[in-house]
Design a protein around this motif. Structure first.
Motif, PDB file in Angstrom:
ATOM      1  N   UNK A 177       0.818  -1.217   0.000  1.00  0.00           N
ATOM      2  CA  UNK A 177       0.000   0.000   0.000  1.00  0.00           C
ATOM      3  C   UNK A 177       0.851   1.267   0.000  1.00  0.00           C
ATOM      4  N   UNK A 178       1.924   1.294   0.793  1.00  0.00           N
ATOM      5  CA  UNK A 178       2.741   2.505   0.843  1.00  0.00           C
ATOM      6  C   UNK A 178       3.505   2.700  -0.464  1.00  0.00           C
ATOM      7  N   UNK A 179       3.947   1.601  -1.061  1.00  0.00           N
ATOM      8  CA  UNK A 179       4.619   1.699  -2.353  1.00  0.00           C
ATOM      9  C   UNK A 179       3.668   2.216  -3.427  1.00  0.00           C
ATOM     10  N   UNK A 180       2.384   1.884  -3.316  1.00  0.00           N
ATOM     11  CA  UNK A 180       1.427   2.395  -4.291  1.00  0.00           C
ATOM     12  C   UNK A 180       1.349   3.917  -4.229  1.00  0.00           C
ATOM     13  N   UNK A 181       1.374   4.478  -3.025  1.00  0.00           N
ATOM     14  CA  UNK A 181       1.354   5.937  -2.890  1.00  0.00           C
ATOM     15  C   UNK A 181       2.618   6.549  -3.493  1.00  0.00           C
ATOM     16  N   UNK A 184       2.556   6.275  -7.357  1.00  0.00           N
ATOM     17  CA  UNK A 184       1.699   7.280  -7.985  1.00  0.00           C
ATOM     18  C   UNK A 184       2.314   8.672  -7.885  1.00  0.00           C
ATOM     19  N   UNK A 185       3.041   8.928  -6.805  1.00  0.00           N
ATOM     20  CA  UNK A 185       3.745  10.201  -6.708  1.00  0.00           C
ATOM     21  C   UNK A 185       4.728  10.383  -7.851  1.00  0.00           C
ATOM     22  N   UNK A 186       5.478   9.331  -8.186  1.00  0.00           N
ATOM     23  CA  UNK A 186       6.419   9.397  -9.306  1.00  0.00           C
ATOM     24  C   UNK A 186       5.682   9.561 -10.632  1.00  0.00           C
ATOM     25  N   UNK A 187       4.558   8.874 -10.773  1.00  0.00           N
ATOM     26  CA  UNK A 187       3.765   8.979 -12.000  1.00  0.00           C
ATOM     27  C   UNK A 187       3.291  10.416 -12.208  1.00  0.00           C
ATOM     28  N   UNK A 188       2.691  11.000 -11.179  1.00  0.00           N
ATOM     29  CA  UNK A 188       2.169  12.366 -11.298  1.00  0.00           C
ATOM     30  C   UNK A 188       3.295  13.366 -11.566  1.00  0.00           C
ATOM     31  N   UNK A 189       4.436  13.165 -10.916  1.00  0.00           N
ATOM     32  CA  UNK A 189       5.573  14.064 -11.124  1.00  0.00           C
ATOM     33  C   UNK A 189       6.026  14.027 -12.578  1.00  0.00           C
ATOM     34  N   UNK A 190       6.123  12.828 -13.138  1.00  0.00           N
ATOM     35  CA  UNK A 190       6.576  12.683 -14.530  1.00  0.00           C
ATOM     36  C   UNK A 190       5.573  13.274 -15.512  1.00  0.00           C
ATOM     37  N   UNK A 191       4.293  13.211 -15.178  1.00  0.00           N
ATOM     38  CA  UNK A 191       3.271  13.722 -16.083  1.00  0.00           C
ATOM     39  C   UNK A 191       3.186  15.243 -16.072  1.00  0.00           C
ATOM     40  N   UNK A 192       3.819  15.889 -15.088  1.00  0.00           N
ATOM     41  CA  UNK A 192       3.879  17.342 -15.118  1.00  0.00           C
ATOM     42  C   UNK A 192       3.381  18.060 -13.884  1.00  0.00           C
ATOM     43  N   UNK A 193       2.884  17.327 -12.896  1.00  0.00           N
ATOM     44  CA  UNK A 193       2.437  17.945 -11.654  1.00  0.00           C
ATOM     45  C   UNK A 193       3.623  18.197 -10.715  1.00  0.00           C
ATOM     46  N   UNK A 194       3.509  19.233  -9.899  1.00  0.00           N
ATOM     47  CA  UNK A 194       4.367  19.357  -8.725  1.00  0.00           C
ATOM     48  C   UNK A 194       3.737  18.485  -7.647  1.00  0.00           C
ATOM     49  N   UNK A 195       4.504  17.544  -7.122  1.00  0.00           N
ATOM     50  CA  UNK A 195       3.927  16.460  -6.331  1.00  0.00           C
ATOM     51  C   UNK A 195       4.549  16.385  -4.948  1.00  0.00           C
ATOM     52  N   UNK A 196       3.690  16.155  -3.945  1.00  0.00           N
ATOM     53  CA  UNK A 196       4.169  15.909  -2.589  1.00  0.00           C
ATOM     54  C   UNK A 196       3.425  14.711  -2.021  1.00  0.00           C
ATOM     55  N   UNK A 197       4.174  13.640  -1.731  1.00  0.00           N
ATOM     56  CA  UNK A 197       3.601  12.465  -1.079  1.00  0.00           C
ATOM     57  C   UNK A 197       3.750  12.669   0.421  1.00  0.00           C
ATOM     58  N   UNK A 198       2.637  12.680   1.137  1.00  0.00           N
ATOM     59  CA  UNK A 198       2.669  13.009   2.561  1.00  0.00           C
ATOM     60  C   UNK A 198       3.188  11.836   3.382  1.00  0.00           C
ATOM     61  N   UNK A 199       3.737  12.105   4.576  1.00  0.00           N
ATOM     62  CA  UNK A 199       4.160  11.014   5.468  1.00  0.00           C
ATOM     63  C   UNK A 199       2.981  10.112   5.805  1.00  0.00           C
TER      64      UNK A 199
END
Length: 321
Positions: A177-181, A184-199
């Protein structure tokens, strides 16, 4: 690549783009030179060998894994047809190659792009000259690996997981589950979003916080469960989205959603969307296309984020993966 190799590869690519009168043999020699300058050990078929649709072959690390790659060069300025893709796949099977790289000066027809689409992800790369520039920058020769930090190793691993799910969607349930978060953070970052995965502790109902280039904020909550998500998780996301002033919230639930959430929330007018395992895989496939330079989003990032999702007033969805 060392600076001198980069410089030589760039010179050859410039010549390919500039000189539209190059013969087919000269174009093949130029592509051979580009790959050689990039540090790959490139081999060509021996004289007299029947033409099976492969102009040259090399070994390299593609998405982190060692692969044998066949290269077919199309020097004509017209678009490559769909039939070429079938021939390339046949050649790959006949020679035991891991991947086919088609370099076409004239680009590709819509049918060719379609036939090299989702069902062949990871097998056929369709590149023109600008794509080849980017492709060379992204993939590695067999040099000794650099020393990397733990954070860099984790990010690389998450990108590898995203690429894997793009081609093997049924393995989504093997991801923690944590790896899924993080994935997806890496996916969104690559697609062009500024991304922050929370603790993971006290995330306040936000697993991933996104900001698009226009400055609009989006909240993503991930429920990577086998069971269906109920009303409580949806209500919390509605509240967090409103409290944070986000443009939209997206709840991704691998196991889908219980029917009762639609009974209790159908009248809620909130900018919250719902997506299941199919949406997660779709995002990974968009990531794959962006990584291999085969695709760039035509629509806004908001459209990309919310495509294939449901509003609270829509019928419930059942995962098909």
């Amino acid at each position: 690549m060392p600076d001198r190799q980069v410089e030589r590869a760039v010179q050859l690519l410039d010549e390919l783009e500039r000189n539209r009168e190059m013969s087919a043999v000269d174009v093949e020699h130029a592509v051979y030179g580009v790959l050689t300058a990039a540090g790959y050990a490139v081999s060509t078929p021996s004289p007299g060998r029947p033409d099976i649709g492969i102009d040259m072959e090399f070994q390299g690390r593609i998405n982190g894994e060692p692969e044998r790659v066949g290269v077919e060069v199309k020097s004509h300025r017209g678009k490559v047809s769909g039939q070429t893709i079938y021939k390339a796949m046949d050649a790959m099977r006949a020679t035991g190659l891991d991947r086919i790289l088609i370099v076409a000066l004239g680009g590709y027809s819509n049918l060719a792009l379609e036939r090299a689409g989702i069902e062949r992800l990871g097998k056929v790369d369709l590149l023109d000259i600008p794509d080849l520039r980017s492709w060379l920058q992204r993939h590695e020769t067999f040099d000794e690996p650099e020393t990397k930090s733990v954070r860099q190793i984790l990010r690389h691993a998450m990108r590898e997981l995203a690429l894997r799910l793009a081609v093997e969607p049924t393995e989504i349930y093997d991801v923690e589950w944590r790896d899924m978060e993080r994935l997806l953070g890496e996916v969104f970052q690559r697609l062009g979003f500024t991304t922050h995965v929370t603790p993971s502790a006290k995330d306040g109902g936000i697993d991933v916080h996104l900001v698009d280039p226009e400055g609009r904020a989006f909240i993503v909550e991930v429920k990577h469960w086998l069971s269906k998500v109920g009303t409580g998780a949806v209500k919390r996301l509605v509240e967090v989205t409103a409290r944070k002033g986000a443009r939209s919230g997206l709840l991704l639930a691998t196991g889908g959603f219980a029917d009762v959430i639609f009974d209790g929330l159908i009248e809620v007018k909130a900018p919250v969307r719902l997506g299941d395992a199919n949406k997660i895989v779709s995002l990974c496939q968009a990531f794959y296309r962006a990584e291999t330079q085969l695709w760039q989003p035509d629509n806004s990032l908001e459209d990309l984020l919310l495509a294939e999702t449901l509003a609270l007033s829509d019928p419930p969805i059942v995962p098909t993966i």
